[in-house]
Design a protein around this motif. Structure first.
Motif, PDB file in Angstrom:
ATOM      1  N   ASP A 127      37.215  13.968   8.215  1.00 51.33           N
ATOM      2  CA  ASP A 127      36.264  15.073   8.336  1.00 51.33           C
ATOM      3  C   ASP A 127      34.848  14.551   8.560  1.00 51.33           C
ATOM      4  O   ASP A 127      34.083  15.090   9.385  1.00 51.33           O
ATOM      5  CB  ASP A 127      36.326  15.920   7.061  1.00 51.33           C
ATOM      6  CG  ASP A 127      35.773  17.327   7.234  1.00 51.33           C
ATOM      7  OD1 ASP A 127      35.445  17.715   8.372  1.00 51.33           O
ATOM      8  OD2 ASP A 127      35.678  18.047   6.225  1.00 51.33           O
ATOM      9  N   ASN A 177      32.303  21.949   9.267  1.00 45.90           N
ATOM     10  CA  ASN A 177      33.571  22.570   8.911  1.00 45.90           C
ATOM     11  C   ASN A 177      33.617  24.044   9.287  1.00 45.90           C
ATOM     12  O   ASN A 177      34.682  24.579   9.611  1.00 45.90           O
ATOM     13  CB  ASN A 177      33.846  22.381   7.417  1.00 45.90           C
ATOM     14  CG  ASN A 177      34.292  20.967   7.100  1.00 45.90           C
ATOM     15  OD1 ASN A 177      34.770  20.249   7.979  1.00 45.90           O
ATOM     16  ND2 ASN A 177      34.133  20.557   5.857  1.00 45.90           N
ATOM     17  N   LEU A 182      37.258  25.773   9.145  1.00 44.48           N
ATOM     18  CA  LEU A 182      37.693  25.565   7.766  1.00 44.48           C
ATOM     19  C   LEU A 182      37.002  26.584   6.862  1.00 44.48           C
ATOM     20  O   LEU A 182      35.781  26.711   6.891  1.00 44.48           O
ATOM     21  CB  LEU A 182      37.361  24.146   7.304  1.00 44.48           C
ATOM     22  CG  LEU A 182      38.343  23.030   7.717  1.00 44.48           C
ATOM     23  CD1 LEU A 182      38.487  22.934   9.219  1.00 44.48           C
ATOM     24  CD2 LEU A 182      37.898  21.692   7.133  1.00 44.48           C
ATOM     25  N   THR A 185      37.037  24.823   2.331  1.00 39.61           N
ATOM     26  CA  THR A 185      36.615  23.450   2.069  1.00 39.61           C
ATOM     27  C   THR A 185      35.134  23.420   1.721  1.00 39.61           C
ATOM     28  O   THR A 185      34.319  23.992   2.447  1.00 39.61           O
ATOM     29  CB  THR A 185      36.887  22.552   3.291  1.00 39.61           C
ATOM     30  OG1 THR A 185      38.291  22.542   3.558  1.00 39.61           O
ATOM     31  CG2 THR A 185      36.414  21.125   3.056  1.00 39.61           C
ATOM     32  N   THR A 198      39.366  21.084  -0.885  1.00 40.43           N
ATOM     33  CA  THR A 198      39.965  21.592   0.346  1.00 40.43           C
ATOM     34  C   THR A 198      41.334  22.188   0.064  1.00 40.43           C
ATOM     35  O   THR A 198      41.847  22.110  -1.055  1.00 40.43           O
ATOM     36  CB  THR A 198      40.079  20.468   1.385  1.00 40.43           C
ATOM     37  OG1 THR A 198      40.380  21.011   2.683  1.00 40.43           O
ATOM     38  CG2 THR A 198      41.171  19.462   1.015  1.00 40.43           C
ATOM     39  N   ASP A 202      43.346  24.307   5.448  1.00 42.25           N
ATOM     40  CA  ASP A 202      42.144  23.781   6.096  1.00 42.25           C
ATOM     41  C   ASP A 202      42.386  22.408   6.699  1.00 42.25           C
ATOM     42  O   ASP A 202      41.855  22.083   7.773  1.00 42.25           O
ATOM     43  CB  ASP A 202      40.994  23.708   5.094  1.00 42.25           C
ATOM     44  CG  ASP A 202      40.123  24.952   5.122  1.00 42.25           C
ATOM     45  OD1 ASP A 202      40.492  25.919   5.821  1.00 42.25           O
ATOM     46  OD2 ASP A 202      39.065  24.956   4.454  1.00 42.25           O
ATOM     47  N   GLN A 203      43.171  21.577   6.023  1.00 36.17           N
ATOM     48  CA  GLN A 203      43.467  20.268   6.596  1.00 36.17           C
ATOM     49  C   GLN A 203      44.294  20.394   7.869  1.00 36.17           C
ATOM     50  O   GLN A 203      44.143  19.606   8.803  1.00 36.17           O
ATOM     51  CB  GLN A 203      44.168  19.388   5.563  1.00 36.17           C
ATOM     52  CG  GLN A 203      43.259  18.945   4.424  1.00 36.17           C
ATOM     53  CD  GLN A 203      42.016  18.245   4.910  1.00 36.17           C
ATOM     54  OE1 GLN A 203      42.095  17.187   5.549  1.00 36.17           O
ATOM     55  NE2 GLN A 203      40.841  18.808   4.625  1.00 36.17           N
ATOM     56  N   ARG A 205      43.911  22.875   9.944  1.00 34.69           N
ATOM     57  CA  ARG A 205      42.902  23.259  10.939  1.00 34.69           C
ATOM     58  C   ARG A 205      42.100  22.042  11.406  1.00 34.69           C
ATOM     59  O   ARG A 205      41.788  21.907  12.596  1.00 34.69           O
ATOM     60  CB  ARG A 205      41.971  24.321  10.358  1.00 34.69           C
ATOM     61  CG  ARG A 205      42.652  25.647  10.048  1.00 34.69           C
ATOM     62  CD  ARG A 205      41.663  26.701   9.559  1.00 34.69           C
ATOM     63  NE  ARG A 205      42.352  27.917   9.133  1.00 34.69           N
ATOM     64  CZ  ARG A 205      42.589  28.248   7.872  1.00 34.69           C
ATOM     65  NH1 ARG A 205      42.159  27.456   6.889  1.00 34.69           N
ATOM     66  NH2 ARG A 205      43.232  29.357   7.577  1.00 34.69           N
ATOM     67  N   LEU A 206      41.761  21.171  10.472  1.00 34.45           N
ATOM     68  CA  LEU A 206      41.023  19.967  10.842  1.00 34.45           C
ATOM     69  C   LEU A 206      41.845  19.082  11.773  1.00 34.45           C
ATOM     70  O   LEU A 206      41.326  18.546  12.766  1.00 34.45           O
ATOM     71  CB  LEU A 206      40.636  19.188   9.585  1.00 34.45           C
ATOM     72  CG  LEU A 206      39.883  17.875   9.822  1.00 34.45           C
ATOM     73  CD1 LEU A 206      38.552  18.128  10.513  1.00 34.45           C
ATOM     74  CD2 LEU A 206      39.678  17.130   8.507  1.00 34.45           C
TER      75      LEU A 206
END
Length: 316
Positions: A127, A177, A182, A185, A198, A202-203, A205-206
């Motif tokens: 990130d 983010n 995200l 997060t 987080t 969201d991870q 999405r990252l």
């Protein structure tokens, strides 16, 4: 504050990952008077109260239990499959406190189990670099590129601290983010980037921001970050790579013991190939008695999640 006595590379290596280059060696960073185990984050007295440690598996929320219908690249739709139910059946009996999200890049099918927040530990380094690349339009100095390689490949914490500040610190990471989509997060404050909180969603999405064109990052930035994730040092390439059958997993792991409980946070995010499909997998966990217990849990969850998503689509 001091590094845990069992920190470092004393973990088994699950499988080799093909790499073009390799940096040898391990490093232990001494920063701000705190010994920091590479790949982890300094334990912070009292910090554990911000993220409670639970001993039970988090049930999927009703918001994520919908049936997924996805469109193939040709424009044709694949059969609707309840991928969340398939994932729940696969991981629901596993012990421990964890959450997982898995996405098939080819079909677009996705599934998630667990909506709790977790501390990132060193997976936030992906990130941080993504935020810096977004901030600079992909233009890094030579020093920043050298630091980025150390941060992702060897999980160097001094390099992460420097790049975190270059990305704008907590405010800069939160702003990036928001661009990445995200929503759950929150960047760690007072320089404690490893205490960013987080969710598995969201991870996921990252990872999409890193590995797909559905991203505010340009193609060169995405390729650069993905390449570094494919060069992670020996001994740090466990985790979601347990689900990889292609031999070229791209990943980043994070691990740290919480001061208040002594229990371990162990996380892994990345891109793997399973059953001929290109998958993004994010597994977050905490509450493990040892680092190895956490690694075993994360690898079991990653393998079960990949298997479940692929099988669900084949049956759909």
């Amino acid at each position: 504050m001091s590094a845990p006595s069992n920190s470092g590379p004393a973990v088994r290596r699950r499988r080799p990952i093909r790499r073009a280059t390799r940096r040898a060696g391990w490093s232990v960073v001494v920063a701000a008077g705190t010994l920091v185990a590479l790949g982890g984050w300094p334990t912070v007295p009292g910090a554990a109260t911000s993220v409670p440690v639970a001993a039970t598996v988090a049930a999927p929320s009703t918001a994520t239990a919908a049936t997924a219908t996805t469109a193939a690249g040709s424009g044709a739709s694949i059969t609707a499959v309840d991928t969340d139910a398939a994932l729940a059946a696969a991981v629901g009996s596993l012990g421990g406190h964890f959450a997982v999200a898995v996405t098939d890049l080819g079909s677009g099918a996705a599934a998630q189990w667990g909506a709790d927040s977790f501390v990132t530990a060193s997976i936030v380094k992906v990130d941080i670099l993504a935020a810096l690349l977004l901030r600079t339009g992909g233009e890094l100095t030579d020093d920043q590129r050298a630091a980025a390689e150390l941060m992702i490949e060897q999980s160097d914490n001094d390099a992460a601290s420097a790049l975190f500040e270059a990305a704008g610190g907590a405010a800069g990471l939160d702003a990036a983010n928001a661009r990445f989509g995200l929503t759950g997060t929150v960047a760690g404050t007072d320089g404690y980037w490893g205490l960013t909180s987080t969710t598995a969603a969201d991870q996921a999405r990252l990872l999409r921001a890193v590995f797909t064109a559905d991203s505010p990052l340009d193609a060169d930035s995405r390729a650069y970050l993905g390449r570094l994730m494919g060069l992670v040092a020996d001994g740090q390439d466990w985790g979601v790579s347990a689900a990889d059958q292609g031999g070229a997993a791209q990943l980043k792991n994070g691990w740290l013991p919480r001061t208040a409980s002594g229990l371990w946070v162990v996380n892994s995010i990345g891109r793997v190939e399973y059953g001929g499909r290109d998958l993004l997998v994010a597994v977050l966990s905490d509450g493990s008695a040892t680092q190895q217990d956490g690694i075993d849990l994360v690898e079991s969850v990653a393998s079960a999640a990949a298997r479940a998503l692929v099988a669900a689509q084949q049956q759909g």
